[in-house]
Design an enzyme around this catalytic site. Sequence first.
Site, short mmCIF file in Angstrom:
data_model
loop_
_atom_site.label_atom_id
_atom_site.label_comp_id
_atom_site.label_asym_id
_atom_site.label_seq_id
_atom_site.Cartn_x
_atom_site.Cartn_y
_atom_site.Cartn_z
N GLY A 154 0.72 -50.04 -18.79
CA GLY A 154 0.27 -48.68 -18.55
C GLY A 154 1.34 -47.88 -17.84
O GLY A 154 2.14 -48.44 -17.07
N CYS A 155 1.36 -46.58 -18.06
CA CYS A 155 2.42 -45.76 -17.46
C CYS A 155 2.28 -45.67 -15.95
O CYS A 155 3.26 -45.79 -15.21
CB CYS A 155 2.44 -44.37 -18.10
SG CYS A 155 0.86 -43.49 -18.04
N ASN A 156 1.06 -45.47 -15.45
CA ASN A 156 0.85 -45.43 -14.01
C ASN A 156 1.19 -46.77 -13.38
O ASN A 156 1.75 -46.85 -12.28
CB ASN A 156 -0.61 -45.07 -13.69
CG ASN A 156 -0.99 -43.69 -14.17
OD1 ASN A 156 -0.30 -42.71 -13.89
ND2 ASN A 156 -2.09 -43.59 -14.89
#
Length: 366
Positions: A154-156
Amino acid sequence: MTYTVAVAGATGYAGGEALRILAAHPDFEITCVAGHSTVGQTIAQHMPHIPQIADLTVVEATPEHLNGHDVIILALPHGASGALAAELDSDAVVVDLGADHRLINQIDWDTYYGGTYFPHWQYGMPELITGGKAGAFTYQRSNLVGAKRIAGPGCNVTAVTLALQPALAYGLIDSSAIVADLVVGYSGAGKALKRTNLLAAEALGSATAYGVGGTHRHIPEMVQNLSFAASAYEGTQSSQAQAMRLSFTPVLAPMARGILATVSAPLSKQGMQYSQDELQQLWAKTYEQEHFIHVLDQGMLPVTGNVIGSNAAHIQVVKDERAGRLIAFAAIDNLNRGTAGQAVQSLNIALGLKEETGLTTIGVAP
């Protein structure tokens, strides 16, 4: 050798960024673009900024269309790629940019996502600390060599992991009180039309929090990653991982791309002994061999505008002496370093290519 690539979910933000990077990659040729609602339309209608593949027509994302390619990238919503992946060629290298194959523990999937749980794949973050000891960490990179199934992070999660993992690997913080506050560009909310994320009158000049109160689906993935780093600290294994608690609040800000992560935790007794200079040296040592991670000079803070369009992560660490807390920062492009760029980086490793091929650390600021 040139590898043929099929991209499912090609006209979404993540799929589109994958196309942009792959179109300029010397070892990949995009030979199939697939989707659902855009079937029959050309890439030119959605992504005129990628003229090299303008004439490709979107086909239905089915095994019949995706199979027969060397590489298959799935840029689909969670729950959509798992069943599809089971029908794909075993010899193809498949990268899932969604969540379906990220989590090791089914209970985490059941709690945060629900629906069918799919097996965990090799995790596509080469710089993730997976074990070892201080000064001789092992990284996820070695597990990606020759991998046929890769789960894109995931980007976060990427921003939080890269910012904070050295603190856990060196035993510098109390892992039961981690706070992660992230400023996130609107592309991180997806391309589907929603009043709060794609109407300019609602988004411009405004910021809004979402996924608050421990509900955001990236939380178990963050804890999973940071637990690996915690296990690298000598004398700390599962106990610290079990005690780990993380409060995560993302805030949408009026920018198209980018994540600025501010992650903090109370310093441990050991952490309190380190000066600002020494902490910075530890972060620099952890990432000294990493092409895409830049630990900034003391006094400089990460800025999202400096990493947009690149696979770079700009990192900083600060000691708050008065509050007794460590604060780690990371700035990344959520679509590039946080998603498609990291996927191509992992693909390069899996296929035996030079890791940085087709990727850049140069942003497009201002």
